[in-house]
Design a protein around this motif. Sequence first.
Motif, PDB file in Angstrom:
ATOM      1  N   LYS A  72      21.027  34.166  46.228  1.00 48.52           N
ATOM      2  CA  LYS A  72      20.338  33.521  47.246  1.00 48.52           C
ATOM      3  C   LYS A  72      19.815  32.352  47.009  1.00 48.52           C
ATOM      4  O   LYS A  72      20.014  31.290  47.677  1.00 48.52           O
ATOM      5  CB  LYS A  72      19.155  34.675  48.024  1.00 48.52           C
ATOM      6  CG  LYS A  72      18.459  33.726  49.011  1.00 48.52           C
ATOM      7  CD  LYS A  72      17.578  34.762  49.822  1.00 48.52           C
ATOM      8  CE  LYS A  72      16.949  34.170  51.045  1.00 48.52           C
ATOM      9  NZ  LYS A  72      16.533  32.816  51.155  1.00 48.52           N
ATOM     10  N   ARG A  73      19.017  31.975  45.805  1.00 47.82           N
ATOM     11  CA  ARG A  73      18.371  30.562  45.507  1.00 47.82           C
ATOM     12  C   ARG A  73      19.654  29.507  45.330  1.00 47.82           C
ATOM     13  O   ARG A  73      19.613  28.436  45.860  1.00 47.82           O
ATOM     14  CB  ARG A  73      17.688  30.854  44.231  1.00 47.82           C
ATOM     15  CG  ARG A  73      17.133  29.380  43.657  1.00 47.82           C
ATOM     16  CD  ARG A  73      16.345  29.679  42.636  1.00 47.82           C
ATOM     17  NE  ARG A  73      15.735  28.403  42.044  1.00 47.82           N
ATOM     18  CZ  ARG A  73      16.407  27.659  41.321  1.00 47.82           C
ATOM     19  NH1 ARG A  73      17.741  27.902  40.787  1.00 47.82           N
ATOM     20  NH2 ARG A  73      15.968  26.280  40.723  1.00 47.82           N
ATOM     21  N   ASN A 110      22.729  29.740  46.829  1.00 45.96           N
ATOM     22  CA  ASN A 110      23.309  29.777  47.922  1.00 45.96           C
ATOM     23  C   ASN A 110      22.328  28.781  48.772  1.00 45.96           C
ATOM     24  O   ASN A 110      23.178  27.496  49.449  1.00 45.96           O
ATOM     25  CB  ASN A 110      23.568  30.752  48.603  1.00 45.96           C
ATOM     26  CG  ASN A 110      24.399  30.776  49.776  1.00 45.96           C
ATOM     27  OD1 ASN A 110      25.455  30.628  49.499  1.00 45.96           O
ATOM     28  ND2 ASN A 110      23.774  30.774  51.127  1.00 45.96           N
ATOM     29  N   ASP A 111      21.208  28.543  48.635  1.00 44.55           N
ATOM     30  CA  ASP A 111      20.272  27.881  49.729  1.00 44.55           C
ATOM     31  C   ASP A 111      20.368  26.752  48.749  1.00 44.55           C
ATOM     32  O   ASP A 111      20.632  25.445  49.676  1.00 44.55           O
ATOM     33  CB  ASP A 111      18.978  28.425  49.623  1.00 44.55           C
ATOM     34  CG  ASP A 111      18.645  29.686  50.415  1.00 44.55           C
ATOM     35  OD1 ASP A 111      19.607  30.025  50.860  1.00 44.55           O
ATOM     36  OD2 ASP A 111      17.776  30.367  50.089  1.00 44.55           O
ATOM     37  N   THR A 140      23.639  24.886  50.026  1.00 44.14           N
ATOM     38  CA  THR A 140      23.640  24.611  51.413  1.00 44.14           C
ATOM     39  C   THR A 140      22.887  23.267  51.723  1.00 44.14           C
ATOM     40  O   THR A 140      23.295  22.397  52.301  1.00 44.14           O
ATOM     41  CB  THR A 140      23.055  25.551  52.248  1.00 44.14           C
ATOM     42  OG1 THR A 140      23.783  26.731  51.947  1.00 44.14           O
ATOM     43  CG2 THR A 140      22.970  25.547  53.752  1.00 44.14           C
ATOM     44  N   LYS A 141      21.778  23.276  51.341  1.00 42.69           N
ATOM     45  CA  LYS A 141      21.035  22.059  51.083  1.00 42.69           C
ATOM     46  C   LYS A 141      21.544  20.758  50.573  1.00 42.69           C
ATOM     47  O   LYS A 141      21.484  19.465  51.149  1.00 42.69           O
ATOM     48  CB  LYS A 141      19.437  22.098  50.816  1.00 42.69           C
ATOM     49  CG  LYS A 141      18.527  21.142  50.954  1.00 42.69           C
ATOM     50  CD  LYS A 141      17.137  21.325  50.742  1.00 42.69           C
ATOM     51  CE  LYS A 141      16.151  20.177  50.969  1.00 42.69           C
ATOM     52  NZ  LYS A 141      16.203  19.564  52.189  1.00 42.69           N
TER      53      LYS A 141
END
Length: 250
Positions: free
Chosen positions: A116-117, A119-120, A123-124
């Motif tokens: 998740k980290r 992926n975030d 994305t940013k």
Amino acid sequence: CYHNPAAENNYFETMSPLTLISVALLATGSSVGAFAPAATAPKVSYLSASASNNNEDISRRSAIFTLAGLTASPLLFPALPASARLEGVNKPELLPSEPGMNVIQVEKFLTKGQEKRLNDLLTKLEADTGYKVRVLCQAYPRTPGLAIRDYWSLGREGDDDKYIVLVVDEFGGKGNVLNFNVGDGMKFALPNVFWTRLASKYGTTFFVKENGIDLAITNAIEAIVSCLRSEDQYCVNVPDQGMSMKSLGF
């Protein structure tokens, strides 16, 4: 940044032939099936692969990038016998049901929190800079293969090819686990030598044994993000560990 020549030499001693390779996307956007290296020495658009006499290993690694679903320019390899070539794979059923994931784990190398980290983080990065960085964790032949190209919208006509795909595969514990598939639009920001040094720092069997494959992946991605977010958006040397949250875009 300090560069250790001994570490780079050690990398070439321990890496498998196709640990570091570039697959340039063609403007047509057509897909490829089973990869067959050309008999002549063609032009390689970006990164080049090191030579080897081990045809089976060359075939195994070249298949990885056919599997990634990208249209490939021929690579600088000798012709291989048909028996040594591996078939391309197209398994869309191995893709996530949720669209737009930057990290795909067919082989679970990362924890849910790490996934998740990252992926975030990616994305940013794309929202702020336009650079696409993707991660595929696999254990060939268990991979989405060609299906990944459409899922991540890579190499479409009119795109600027500002993408990086990190393909992570342990290959039975032999060779470097970090394999970079780099779009032609990245060659000025992160040149060939950067990928050599990045893989030699975090992708070797020694590093994975001592620190874990999850740390190899996260350190590599954080180094890439830090470089692409730097003032110059350019790196030759790999940034040191312990990068600030600001350098990663937070």
